[in-house]
Structures are given as structure tokens and as C-alpha cells.
Scaffold this motif. Structure first.
Motif, PDB file in Angstrom:
ATOM      1  N   UNK A  69     -42.619  54.343 -20.317  1.00  0.00           N
ATOM      2  CA  UNK A  69     -41.480  55.227 -20.072  1.00  0.00           C
ATOM      3  C   UNK A  69     -41.049  55.944 -21.347  1.00  0.00           C
ATOM      4  N   UNK A  70     -40.898  55.217 -22.441  1.00  0.00           N
ATOM      5  CA  UNK A  70     -40.441  55.824 -23.691  1.00  0.00           C
ATOM      6  C   UNK A  70     -41.476  56.797 -24.245  1.00  0.00           C
ATOM      7  N   UNK A  80     -48.015  62.506 -18.502  1.00  0.00           N
ATOM      8  CA  UNK A  80     -47.384  63.699 -19.066  1.00  0.00           C
ATOM      9  C   UNK A  80     -48.252  64.943 -18.948  1.00  0.00           C
ATOM     10  N   UNK A  81     -49.585  64.816 -19.081  1.00  0.00           N
ATOM     11  CA  UNK A  81     -50.415  66.005 -19.252  1.00  0.00           C
ATOM     12  C   UNK A  81     -51.598  66.100 -18.306  1.00  0.00           C
ATOM     13  N   UNK A  82     -51.792  65.140 -17.431  1.00  0.00           N
ATOM     14  CA  UNK A  82     -52.913  65.193 -16.491  1.00  0.00           C
ATOM     15  C   UNK A  82     -52.353  65.245 -15.072  1.00  0.00           C
ATOM     16  N   UNK A 126     -41.307  60.997 -24.931  1.00  0.00           N
ATOM     17  CA  UNK A 126     -41.605  61.647 -26.205  1.00  0.00           C
ATOM     18  C   UNK A 126     -42.713  62.688 -26.048  1.00  0.00           C
ATOM     19  N   UNK A 127     -43.736  62.371 -25.265  1.00  0.00           N
ATOM     20  CA  UNK A 127     -44.826  63.317 -25.068  1.00  0.00           C
ATOM     21  C   UNK A 127     -44.357  64.572 -24.343  1.00  0.00           C
ATOM     22  N   UNK A 174     -35.832  55.460 -37.463  1.00  0.00           N
ATOM     23  CA  UNK A 174     -34.758  56.442 -37.315  1.00  0.00           C
ATOM     24  C   UNK A 174     -35.311  57.743 -36.746  1.00  0.00           C
ATOM     25  N   UNK A 175     -36.456  58.201 -37.252  1.00  0.00           N
ATOM     26  CA  UNK A 175     -37.059  59.436 -36.736  1.00  0.00           C
ATOM     27  C   UNK A 175     -37.450  59.282 -35.277  1.00  0.00           C
ATOM     28  N   UNK A 176     -37.927  58.099 -34.905  1.00  0.00           N
ATOM     29  CA  UNK A 176     -38.304  57.883 -33.518  1.00  0.00           C
ATOM     30  C   UNK A 176     -37.109  57.910 -32.584  1.00  0.00           C
TER      31      UNK A 176
END
Length: 316
Positions: A195-196, A136-138, A200-201, A306-308
Motif C-alpha cells: 500500500x505505501x 501502479x503501472x501495469x 509513492x509510485x 524524513x524524506x520518505x
């Protein structure tokens, strides 16, 4: 002329100030609004009626199993569980016998299930978090191709991997140990976990990461101090899925952990189920014991679950 590096408190200020903290509450507020909309839609009479019908259909067999587990063996063999209310007789002998008596007490297998499940949840989540952060970030060469390859691993049936994995474990002298079961569950869970968690990231506002980088934070600080607090619902949601999968698994346990010293609860229940119905009173008690731990875990982490589920549909 050189400039002094940002003071230590600058990083905390950036992640909790206008650039960071201003977006984190906004993200949480978006998740809350999404949850409120879903709650309003699911509170209609039709939705409530369907939910009640599903709950009844799901609960009746479970309730029958609970009643059967407390009935004397003579009553179980004589008639169905619904006859319990005509002449109720309760005993704890079934639980006493299945948990602590005989040459294969269920208590040992319950302990084995705990020993198998906890590392099989922690290991893939720990690796998947690091891999998801990198994707995601590198920036690195071949990132997108490698991510697609990891995602594609989800379509491979685990059944075709059993013999090659078992052969390799024999070569490594790991067959029949907890390591074989832990590694197998971790391998099978990693593609979906990466993957999940990657998705989210990517939903986290980039301004949080950029503000931390401006203040001199490295990847370790960004990961633990910026992203991890926001990823708790996602991690908890996948942890519940993985916990239920590993706790209720029979196939992987039979292939890689059939030895008694590492066999989990499901292997012993399968043995009881194969006794031509002669131990039905023990099977009902053992099955209800196996249900208790997943139910407790799910109820304890339900709000994170639920929040996830909702967090991934909210854009920063």
C-alpha cells in the motif's frame, strides 16, 4: 520503410533529459520545499518547548536504565538509580555476565535477532516493490479489486492467524526454523508495504515512465533505472518501520521461534524479566544492549526516513 530502433543512449537521454531529468529534479525540489515549510512550522517556541518536554520524559527512563546497567548488583538491590550520583560505583560485570556467561549467553540471541531481522526486512520489501509496480503501472483485469483486497488485509489481527500458520508450518516441516519466522513477518508486513510503496509510485510523474517506454525500455529497465532511484526514501522509511517491528517483536518469536537455536533477543529478555526480579541487574544490561542496534539504525537512516515521510505528500 522501417525505422531503426532507438539507440541505447536514447533511453538514458530520455530519462535524464527534458522529459525525465527535468521532472526528477522538480520532484526533489518539491520535497525540499515541503521539508522547509515543515521545518519552519516546527521551529516555533511552542513546538520547541513541547519537543523538549517529550524528549525529557522519554530520555529519563532510558538514562536510568543506562545508569542501572553499570551499577554493582548490591547497589541495584539496595536503592534506586538516582542514588548513583551520591556515591558512584561503576562495573562492567553485568554486561560480561549477561552477554557471555551462563548457559544462555545473550550474545547468541543477539546474533539470532540479526539473522531473523535482516531477511524479514528484505523479503517483504522485495516482493512489495514488484507488486506495487504492477498495481501502479501495469494494466490488467481486476487490478483495482485486487489492490483493495490487499489493502483490506491490514485490518486482520495477526493473532487469529497464528494457529493456522503454525499448523501449516508443521505440515511443511518448517516449524522451529528461521523460515517460519521469516515467512510470518513477511506475510504480516506485505499489505502495508504494498500500500505505501504503491502510493509513492503513483506520485512519480507519468512522463518519466512514458519517456522510457517511447525509447523502448521494458518493465525491468523502467523499474530499476527510472523508479528505483526515486523510491529510495520510501523504501528506507518502510525498512526502518519493519526493522523496528521485527527487532522488538515478542509475540511472533514466541509462537514460531521459541526454540533456542532461532530465538531472538526479545525471548531471552522475557525470560530474564520473569525471574521475579532476581536478575534485575542482567535485565537492565540486556535491555540496553537490545536498544543499541535500533537506535544506530534509525540515526543512520534518519535523513531517508524524513524524506520518505514527506515525499508522499508532494505531487509531481
Amino acid at each position: 520503410m522501417t525505422t531503426n530502433p532507438a539507440p541505447p543512449q536514447a533511453f538514458g537521454a530520455a530519462t535524464t533529459g527534458e522529459a525525465g531529468g527535468g521532472r526528477a529534479p522538480e520532484l526533489r525540489a518539491g520535497i525540499g520545499r515541503r521539508a522547509d515549510r515543515a521545518r519552519r512550522r516546527l521551529s516555533s517556541p511552542w513546538a520547541s518547548g513541547i519537543a523538549i518536554a517529550i524528549a525529557v520524559l522519554w530520555t529519563v527512563p532510558t538514562f536510568g536504565l543506562l545508569v542501572t546497567s553499570f551499577r554493582p548488583v548490591q547497589d541495584i538491590r539496595a536503592n534506586g538509580w538516582w542514588n548513583f550520583f551520591g556515591a558512584p560505583r561503576v562495573t562492567l560485570d553485568n554486561y560480561q555476565q549477561v552477554l557471555f556467561e551462563g548457559d544462555q549467553p545473550l550474545a547468541q540471541y543477539v546474533l539470532n535477532s540479526v539473522v531473523v531481522t535482516i531477511p524479514a526486512v528484505v523479503i517483504p520489501i522485495s516482493i512489495a516493490l514488484l507488486a506495487a509496480y504492477a498495481f501502479a503501472w501495469i494494466e490488467f483485469k481486476g487490478r483495482n479489486i485486487l489492490f483493495v483486497a490487499v489493502f483490506a488485509l491490514q485490518i486482520i489481527p495477526i493473532q487469529i492467524t497464528m494457529i493456522p500458520l503454525l499448523t501449516q508450518y508443521v505440515r511443511w516441516d518448517l516449524a522451529g526454523s528461521f523460515w517460519a519466522v521469516w515467512l510470518s513477518h513477511s506475510i504480516f508486513a506485505l499489505p502495508l508495504a504494498i500500500f505505501l510503496l504503491h502510493n509513492f509510485m503513483k506520485d512519480i510523474p507519468p512522463s518519466l515512465v512514458e519517456a522510457a517506454r517511447v525509447d523502448g525500455a521494458g518493465h525491468v529497465q523502467i523499474f530499476f533505472r527510472v523508479l528505483m532511484p526515486l523510491l529510495v526514501p520510501a523504501v528506507a522509511a518502510f525498512a526502518i518501520f519493519q526493522f523496528l517491528w521485527v527487532w522488538n517483536d515478542l509475540l511472533v518469536s514466541l509462537v514460531f521461534g521459541s526454540q533456542r537455536q532461532v530465538s531472538p533477543l526479545t525471548v531471552r529478555l522475557a525470560t530474564l524479566a520473569g525471574d521475579r526480579g532476581e536478575t534485575w541487574h542482567l535485565l537492565s544490561s540486556g535491555a540496553f544492549v537490545a536498544m543499541l542496534v535500533p537506535v544506530v539504525v534509525f540515526l543512520a537512516l534518519q535523513r531517508y526516513f524524513v524524506r520518505g515521510l514527506l515525499a508522499g505528500s508532494v505531487k509531481g
